[in-house]
Enzyme design. Structure first.
Site, short mmCIF file in Angstrom:
data_model
loop_
_atom_site.label_atom_id
_atom_site.label_comp_id
_atom_site.label_asym_id
_atom_site.label_seq_id
_atom_site.Cartn_x
_atom_site.Cartn_y
_atom_site.Cartn_z
N ARG A 119 0.90 -1.07 -0.06
CA ARG A 119 -0.13 -0.06 0.05
C ARG A 119 0.89 1.30 -0.08
NH1 ARG A 119 -3.02 -3.34 3.36
NH2 ARG A 119 -4.70 -4.09 2.66
N LYS A 141 2.76 11.09 -10.63
CA LYS A 141 1.76 10.68 -11.32
C LYS A 141 2.30 9.27 -11.93
CE LYS A 141 -1.65 13.66 -13.50
NZ LYS A 141 -2.02 14.22 -14.76
N GLU A 183 7.82 17.75 -24.99
CA GLU A 183 7.58 18.24 -23.71
C GLU A 183 8.04 19.72 -23.19
OE1 GLU A 183 5.24 16.84 -21.94
OE2 GLU A 183 4.93 14.83 -22.29
N LYS A 222 6.79 22.83 -13.65
CA LYS A 222 6.05 21.84 -13.30
C LYS A 222 5.98 21.54 -11.76
CE LYS A 222 4.59 17.21 -14.05
NZ LYS A 222 4.86 15.81 -14.77
N GLU A 236 -10.38 25.36 -12.47
CA GLU A 236 -9.69 26.08 -13.69
C GLU A 236 -8.40 26.09 -13.60
OE1 GLU A 236 -11.54 27.82 -15.79
OE2 GLU A 236 -13.20 27.55 -14.82
N ARG A 239 -3.10 21.54 -12.76
CA ARG A 239 -2.31 20.46 -13.31
C ARG A 239 -2.91 20.21 -14.75
NH1 ARG A 239 0.74 15.93 -9.73
NH2 ARG A 239 1.80 14.92 -11.54
N ASN A 243 -1.54 18.85 -19.58
CA ASN A 243 -2.12 17.92 -20.58
C ASN A 243 -2.17 18.51 -22.04
OD1 ASN A 243 -2.43 15.67 -18.87
ND2 ASN A 243 -4.51 16.77 -17.93
N HIS A 246 -1.77 16.70 -25.13
CA HIS A 246 -1.84 15.11 -24.83
C HIS A 246 -3.29 14.43 -25.02
CE1 HIS A 246 1.68 16.29 -22.75
NE2 HIS A 246 1.98 14.97 -22.09
N HIS A 250 -2.56 11.18 -26.69
CA HIS A 250 -2.82 9.82 -26.26
C HIS A 250 -3.58 8.97 -27.08
CE1 HIS A 250 -1.92 10.78 -21.85
NE2 HIS A 250 -0.88 10.79 -22.57
N HIS A 263 6.50 8.36 -27.25
CA HIS A 263 4.96 9.33 -26.63
C HIS A 263 5.10 10.72 -27.00
CE1 HIS A 263 2.60 11.18 -23.47
NE2 HIS A 263 3.52 11.58 -23.03
#
Length: 361
Positions: A119, A141, A183, A222, A236, A239, A243, A246, A250, A263
């Protein structure tokens, strides 16, 4: 010289350390953990194990190491199972730690393994690609891909530290370096207009004198965003802005088949699609779209699909994106070069038009 930047998250705060070679710094950290009675294990991939054998030997010494096959297609439940079985076989307990050494795939996989095992146990991120250094190693993430879509299983699990040795980029294949630049361009577009202008004037290449500073600059952007919106819950901006490109990217990865595009290559095409969507929403001009295309192309990245992909499949993949909220897909669009926003009022027709303009059929 070792520089440091802190990701401020209260009890989960941690440092990002920067230097040309942090092998001695990392070796000292691991030695201290072992001296304190912690069990430490390593997860990496075959490319890193081969290209950085000497560096790894100087840092890891006799630490047990799991070497996985590289590539996006390995970011799977099967690979996660291998990591969990490995940690159990090495008898790590809740005081143990995982050292995750590699690019974005290994970082996400190893981080999710650390989040899932018992966990949640400590892990350290050691990114070895430009993409991982400027983006995926920071922010906690973690996750894997499912047949239904990219990164649909995972957890927010912050590392205890990130160690960025820019010398590791010396063995990075040119295609992987270019993928990382997608990126970097993204950060310029969403929050650092001066960075975008720098890239426009002088494209960044391996060995550029500015490379280390650019890596730190992206991490600082970041870190600030993650500190303010760790779990991507802001109504709004927040993080979700990370994206940019992305949502389109994706979908491209999934429909083309994982591994067809790196990617960063899919994200680069996604940035060009997002630019066209922003133009059609009346936010930026056609001239600014052309500027984005030129910067992407100048960094040896695609601005459109190599081969057509079916629009219906791309739209279906996009509908399963993890950024869907209450059945509504949100898009990150550009208000200007250097400023982004999140919109939930984009029509399916507008998204389809952007997809067609980058080569969907």
């Amino acid at each position: 010289m070792v520089e440091s930047l802190r990701v401020e998250l209260g009890a989960r705060s941690y440092p990002i350390r920067f230097g040309s070679d942090l092998s001695s710094v990392l070796a000292e950290e691991l030695a201290a953990r072992r001296a304190a009675g912690q069990r430490v294990a390593v997860v990496t991939d075959r490319h890193v194990a081969t290209a950085q054998a000497t560096w790894l030997g100087s840092v890891l010494r006799d630490l047990p190491t799991l070497v996985l096959e590289p590539g996006e297609e390995g970011k799977s439940l099967a690979s996660l199972g291998r990591i969990l079985d490995f940690l159990a076989a090495e008898k790590l307990d809740r005081s143990g730690a995982v050292v995750v050494i590699g690019g974005g795939v290994i970082g996400d996989l190893g981080g999710f393994g650390a989040a899932s095992y018992l966990r949640g146990i400590d892990y350290l991120q050691v990114p070895t690609t430009l993409l991982a250094m400027v983006d995926s190693s920071v922010g906690g993430k973690t996750g894997i891909n499912l047949a239904a879509g990219k990164n649909l299983a995972g957890a927010f699990h912050q590392p205890r530290g990130v160690y960025i040795s820019t010398n590791l980029l010396a063995t990075l294949p040119p295609r992987e370096f270019a993928a990382g630049m997608a990126e970097v361009i993204k950060y310029g577009l969403l929050g650092d207009a001066a960075l975008f202008a720098d890239l426009e004037q002088t494209p960044l290449v391996p060995g550029s004198a500015a490379l280390a500073a650019v890596v730190r600059r992206c991490c600082a952007v970041k870190a600030g965003i993650v500190s303010a919106d760790e779990f991507e819950r802001a109504k709004e901006g927040g993080r979700a802005l990370l994206n940019l490109g992305h949502t389109f990217g994706h979908a491209i990865e999934q429909v083309a088949g994982y591994g067809t595009y790196l990617h960063g290559e899919a994200v680069a095409i996604g940035l060009c699609a997002a630019a066209r969507l922003s133009r059609d929403l009346g936010l930026i001009s056609a001239a600014e779209v052309a500027r984005i295309d030129r910067v992407v192309a100048a960094h040896r990245l695609p601005v459109r699909l190599n081969d057509p992909l079916p629009l219906a499949a791309l739209q279906a993949a996009m509908a399963r994106d993890k950024k869907v909220r209450a059945g509504v897909l949100r898009f990150v669009v550009l208000n200007a070069l250097g400023t982004a926003t999140v919109r939930a009022d984009v029509s399916a027709d507008a998204a389809a038009k952007a997809f067609r303009e980058i080569g969907a059929a």
